[in-house]
Every structure is written in structure tokens, then in C-alpha cells.
Design a protein around this motif. Structure first.
Motif, PDB file in Angstrom:
ATOM      1  N   TYR A  24     -18.289  -4.960 -11.991  1.00  0.00           N
ATOM      2  CA  TYR A  24     -18.067  -3.692 -10.123  1.00  0.00           C
ATOM      3  C   TYR A  24     -18.533  -4.927  -8.660  1.00  0.00           C
ATOM      4  O   TYR A  24     -19.537  -5.452  -8.850  1.00  0.00           O
ATOM      5  CB  TYR A  24     -18.406  -2.584  -9.586  1.00  0.00           C
ATOM      6  CG  TYR A  24     -17.110  -1.196 -10.417  1.00  0.00           C
ATOM      7  CD1 TYR A  24     -15.745  -1.459 -10.100  1.00  0.00           C
ATOM      8  CD2 TYR A  24     -17.868  -1.205 -11.212  1.00  0.00           C
ATOM      9  CE1 TYR A  24     -15.053  -0.473 -10.940  1.00  0.00           C
ATOM     10  CE2 TYR A  24     -17.066   0.305 -11.962  1.00  0.00           C
ATOM     11  CZ  TYR A  24     -16.221   0.368 -11.822  1.00  0.00           C
ATOM     12  OH  TYR A  24     -15.211   0.790 -12.812  1.00  0.00           O
ATOM     13  N   VAL A  25     -17.259  -5.323  -7.894  1.00  0.00           N
ATOM     14  CA  VAL A  25     -17.977  -5.954  -7.228  1.00  0.00           C
ATOM     15  C   VAL A  25     -16.926  -5.895  -5.670  1.00  0.00           C
ATOM     16  O   VAL A  25     -16.069  -4.857  -5.955  1.00  0.00           O
ATOM     17  CB  VAL A  25     -17.437  -7.932  -6.967  1.00  0.00           C
ATOM     18  CG1 VAL A  25     -18.668  -7.910  -8.547  1.00  0.00           C
ATOM     19  CG2 VAL A  25     -16.082  -7.942  -7.443  1.00  0.00           C
ATOM     20  N   SER A  26     -17.426  -6.771  -5.111  1.00  0.00           N
ATOM     21  CA  SER A  26     -16.667  -5.875  -3.385  1.00  0.00           C
ATOM     22  C   SER A  26     -15.817  -7.283  -3.405  1.00  0.00           C
ATOM     23  O   SER A  26     -15.134  -7.325  -1.783  1.00  0.00           O
ATOM     24  CB  SER A  26     -17.599  -5.972  -2.705  1.00  0.00           C
ATOM     25  OG  SER A  26     -18.566  -7.182  -1.830  1.00  0.00           O
ATOM     26  N   GLN A  27     -16.267  -8.903  -3.218  1.00  0.00           N
ATOM     27  CA  GLN A  27     -14.542  -9.884  -3.126  1.00  0.00           C
ATOM     28  C   GLN A  27     -13.477  -9.875  -4.136  1.00  0.00           C
ATOM     29  O   GLN A  27     -14.035 -10.030  -5.268  1.00  0.00           O
ATOM     30  CB  GLN A  27     -15.452 -10.556  -2.660  1.00  0.00           C
ATOM     31  CG  GLN A  27     -16.630 -10.388  -2.095  1.00  0.00           C
ATOM     32  CD  GLN A  27     -17.502 -12.178  -1.230  1.00  0.00           C
ATOM     33  OE1 GLN A  27     -17.320 -13.470  -2.394  1.00  0.00           O
ATOM     34  NE2 GLN A  27     -18.860 -11.753  -0.532  1.00  0.00           N
ATOM     35  N   ARG A  28     -12.347 -10.095  -4.160  1.00  0.00           N
ATOM     36  CA  ARG A  28     -11.444 -10.786  -4.511  1.00  0.00           C
ATOM     37  C   ARG A  28     -11.594 -11.628  -5.270  1.00  0.00           C
ATOM     38  O   ARG A  28     -11.638 -12.530  -6.333  1.00  0.00           O
ATOM     39  CB  ARG A  28     -10.192 -10.785  -4.087  1.00  0.00           C
ATOM     40  CG  ARG A  28      -9.309  -9.317  -3.591  1.00  0.00           C
ATOM     41  CD  ARG A  28      -8.326  -8.970  -2.309  1.00  0.00           C
ATOM     42  NE  ARG A  28      -7.652  -8.140  -2.533  1.00  0.00           N
ATOM     43  CZ  ARG A  28      -6.918  -7.284  -3.489  1.00  0.00           C
ATOM     44  NH1 ARG A  28      -6.060  -8.266  -4.488  1.00  0.00           N
ATOM     45  NH2 ARG A  28      -6.544  -5.704  -3.315  1.00  0.00           N
ATOM     46  N   ASP A  29     -12.092 -13.132  -4.467  1.00  0.00           N
ATOM     47  CA  ASP A  29     -12.254 -14.194  -4.858  1.00  0.00           C
ATOM     48  C   ASP A  29     -13.135 -14.288  -6.154  1.00  0.00           C
ATOM     49  O   ASP A  29     -13.374 -14.858  -7.536  1.00  0.00           O
ATOM     50  CB  ASP A  29     -13.329 -15.193  -4.456  1.00  0.00           C
ATOM     51  CG  ASP A  29     -11.872 -15.583  -2.934  1.00  0.00           C
ATOM     52  OD1 ASP A  29     -10.781 -15.307  -3.201  1.00  0.00           O
ATOM     53  OD2 ASP A  29     -12.588 -16.287  -2.200  1.00  0.00           O
ATOM     54  N   THR A  30     -14.445 -13.420  -5.910  1.00  0.00           N
ATOM     55  CA  THR A  30     -15.234 -12.904  -7.793  1.00  0.00           C
ATOM     56  C   THR A  30     -15.328 -12.722  -8.646  1.00  0.00           C
ATOM     57  O   THR A  30     -15.284 -12.874  -9.404  1.00  0.00           O
ATOM     58  CB  THR A  30     -16.482 -12.774  -6.788  1.00  0.00           C
ATOM     59  OG1 THR A  30     -16.111 -11.849  -6.475  1.00  0.00           O
ATOM     60  CG2 THR A  30     -17.454 -13.471  -5.804  1.00  0.00           C
ATOM     61  N   THR A  31     -14.162 -11.914  -8.162  1.00  0.00           N
ATOM     62  CA  THR A  31     -13.014 -10.546  -9.261  1.00  0.00           C
ATOM     63  C   THR A  31     -12.605 -12.075 -10.301  1.00  0.00           C
ATOM     64  O   THR A  31     -12.015 -11.608 -11.166  1.00  0.00           O
ATOM     65  CB  THR A  31     -12.818  -9.402  -8.989  1.00  0.00           C
ATOM     66  OG1 THR A  31     -12.765  -8.849  -7.790  1.00  0.00           O
ATOM     67  CG2 THR A  31     -11.412  -8.718  -9.836  1.00  0.00           C
ATOM     68  N   PHE A  32     -11.743 -12.422  -9.813  1.00  0.00           N
ATOM     69  CA  PHE A  32     -10.805 -13.441 -10.389  1.00  0.00           C
ATOM     70  C   PHE A  32     -11.383 -14.345 -11.338  1.00  0.00           C
ATOM     71  O   PHE A  32     -11.783 -15.021 -12.050  1.00  0.00           O
ATOM     72  CB  PHE A  32      -9.674 -13.747  -8.908  1.00  0.00           C
ATOM     73  CG  PHE A  32      -8.837 -14.968 -10.179  1.00  0.00           C
ATOM     74  CD1 PHE A  32      -7.974 -14.570 -10.576  1.00  0.00           C
ATOM     75  CD2 PHE A  32      -9.384 -16.633 -10.049  1.00  0.00           C
ATOM     76  CE1 PHE A  32      -6.505 -16.030 -11.038  1.00  0.00           C
ATOM     77  CE2 PHE A  32      -8.837 -17.759 -10.295  1.00  0.00           C
ATOM     78  CZ  PHE A  32      -7.322 -17.372 -10.822  1.00  0.00           C
ATOM     79  N   ASN A  33     -12.882 -15.224 -10.579  1.00  0.00           N
ATOM     80  CA  ASN A  33     -13.058 -16.037 -11.143  1.00  0.00           C
ATOM     81  C   ASN A  33     -13.943 -15.886 -11.900  1.00  0.00           C
ATOM     82  O   ASN A  33     -14.035 -16.567 -13.129  1.00  0.00           O
ATOM     83  CB  ASN A  33     -14.342 -17.052  -9.637  1.00  0.00           C
ATOM     84  CG  ASN A  33     -14.055 -17.393  -8.789  1.00  0.00           C
ATOM     85  OD1 ASN A  33     -12.160 -18.252  -9.117  1.00  0.00           O
ATOM     86  ND2 ASN A  33     -14.073 -17.548  -7.454  1.00  0.00           N
ATOM     87  N   GLY A  34     -14.590 -14.031 -12.100  1.00  0.00           N
ATOM     88  CA  GLY A  34     -15.074 -14.379 -13.492  1.00  0.00           C
ATOM     89  C   GLY A  34     -14.300 -13.499 -14.059  1.00  0.00           C
ATOM     90  O   GLY A  34     -15.306 -14.045 -15.210  1.00  0.00           O
ATOM     91  N   ARG A  35     -13.313 -13.215 -14.082  1.00  0.00           N
ATOM     92  CA  ARG A  35     -12.256 -12.564 -15.251  1.00  0.00           C
ATOM     93  C   ARG A  35     -12.183 -14.152 -15.795  1.00  0.00           C
ATOM     94  O   ARG A  35     -11.993 -14.304 -17.511  1.00  0.00           O
ATOM     95  CB  ARG A  35     -10.893 -11.512 -15.060  1.00  0.00           C
ATOM     96  CG  ARG A  35     -11.922 -10.859 -14.447  1.00  0.00           C
ATOM     97  CD  ARG A  35     -10.858  -9.784 -13.895  1.00  0.00           C
ATOM     98  NE  ARG A  35      -9.717  -9.435 -14.318  1.00  0.00           N
ATOM     99  CZ  ARG A  35      -9.230  -8.203 -15.272  1.00  0.00           C
ATOM    100  NH1 ARG A  35     -10.349  -7.600 -14.976  1.00  0.00           N
ATOM    101  NH2 ARG A  35      -8.075  -8.572 -16.377  1.00  0.00           N
ATOM    102  N   LYS A  36     -11.231 -15.045 -14.813  1.00  0.00           N
ATOM    103  CA  LYS A  36     -10.943 -16.318 -15.903  1.00  0.00           C
ATOM    104  C   LYS A  36     -11.887 -16.987 -16.317  1.00  0.00           C
ATOM    105  O   LYS A  36     -11.826 -17.695 -17.125  1.00  0.00           O
ATOM    106  CB  LYS A  36      -9.962 -17.156 -14.169  1.00  0.00           C
ATOM    107  CG  LYS A  36      -9.537 -18.299 -14.837  1.00  0.00           C
ATOM    108  CD  LYS A  36      -8.280 -18.799 -13.807  1.00  0.00           C
ATOM    109  CE  LYS A  36      -7.651 -20.115 -14.462  1.00  0.00           C
ATOM    110  NZ  LYS A  36      -6.785 -19.926 -15.761  1.00  0.00           N
TER     111      LYS A  36
END
Length: 185
Positions: A24-36
Motif C-alpha cells: 500500500y502506497v499513497s501516490q498513483r505514480d509510485t503505484t504504476f512504477n512499482g507494478r510496471k
């Protein structure tokens, strides 16, 4: 906040490896980057911090992204193991001395909604987590969950888990995952 419940078998004769099952993170950019970039199953949450670690408890609560939801789905309170417990530098390299690996093997991720944030992937990735903190401290972690929705065996967040645990509080942490190795499975 992430869940790392243990080792899982990897197809293709790659053995058993540690896997993060949810972050769980609080930012959309880090969500996308970590997944990709690393197949890390990141999801967005709202975080609420209460207290000060210099005078515990220090509590963190996680909520769904929707601001209308006021009940946390996870709560943890950190307490000093003992007031005199010293801080010390910590490196994930110590795991090697204990016969453990700091590598993660992450499976492909399904696409979620919205796809611009919860992107899907199609390969297995192996990454090495190099973690360093100049100031680590042993702490008690209280996982008692609060709220009317909490009942029975899940009152400590995870079915069957005990309420109190010893953990590490890592301050000023640096984490490097590097480039992933794509596995053939």
C-alpha cells in the motif's frame, strides 16, 4: 506498508522464493512504477499517523483511497521494546549471514482499474531488495484492529496471527531494487 507472508514455489524449476503479496502506497505514480518495473502488487491507500515515536505509541492506519470511507482496514501501533534500546545501522546484507535471501520473485500482475495506475504485467521478475537504515530500533508492534467490523479470528489483521510482534523501526531508509531479472517459466 507491505505484506511479505513467506516463500512461494515459482514455476519452471526456480524453487521457492519470498514474495510480496500486497503493498500500500499513497501516490498513483509510485503505484504504476512499482507494478510496471518490478511486478510489485502496489495499491493506493490513505495513511493516517498518530503520535510521536519519541513518546509511543506511534500509530499508523490505512484506509481505502475513497475519502468517504472512515474505517481503517489496517492499524499498527509501535511501542519501544525498552526505553533504553539503542539504535543501530541495519542492512539487508545481514540476511545473507543468516542463510536468508533478500531476493523477491514476483509473478505477473493482472490489470486493475484504473489501468493507467494498476497496470498489468506478463512476466515473472526476480529482484534483489537492498535496504539500508542508519538508525534502526527494535520495537513492539501491536496489530490489534479496532472498529465494529473487526471480529473473531481477524481481530489482529491476518487470520491466526498473534497480536504482539517484535519488529524493526527503520528511519531514513534507503531501498534499491535495481533492474529485475526476467525469469523463464
Amino acid at each position: 506498508m507491505f505484506l511479505l507472508p513467506g516463500n512461494f514455489e515459482v514455476p519452471g524449476g526456480h524453487g521457492s522464493h519470498t514474495r510480496i503479496t500486497r503493498i500500500y502506497v499513497s501516490q498513483r505514480d509510485t503505484t504504476f512504477n512499482g507494478r510496471k518495473s518490478w511486478n510489485l502488487p502496489k495499491h493506493i491507500a490513505r495513511f493516517k499517523y498518530t503520535g510521536d515515536f519519541s513518546s509511543p505509541p506511534f500509530t499508523v492506519q490505512l484506509f481505502p483511497e475513497d475519502p468517504a470511507i472512515e474505517t481503517p482496514f489496517f492499524t499498527a501501533s509501535l511501542h519501544h521494546l525498552a526505553m533504553w534500546t539503542p539504535t543501530f545501522p541495519f542492512s539487508s546484507n545481514v540476511l545473507k549471514w543468516l542463510g536468508l535471501s533478500n531476493s523477491l520473485v514476483q509473478p505477473p500482475l493482472p490489470q486493475g482499474d484504473p489501468k493507467e495506475v494498476l497496470c498489468g504485467t506478463d512476466a515473472w521478475y526476480k529482484v534483489t531488495a537492498n535496504i539500508y537504515s542508519p538508525k534502526a530500533k527494535l520495537v513492539w508492534i501491536d496489530l490489534e484492529q479496532q472498529g465494529k467490523e473487526v471480529e473473531g479470528k481477524n481481530k489482529n489483521f491476518w487470520p491466526g496471527i498473534k497480536r504482539w510482534h517484535v519488529g524493526l523501526w527503520l528511519q531514513n531508509t534507503q531501498m534499491d531494487l535495481g533492474d529485475p531479472e526476467v525469469l523463464s517459466v
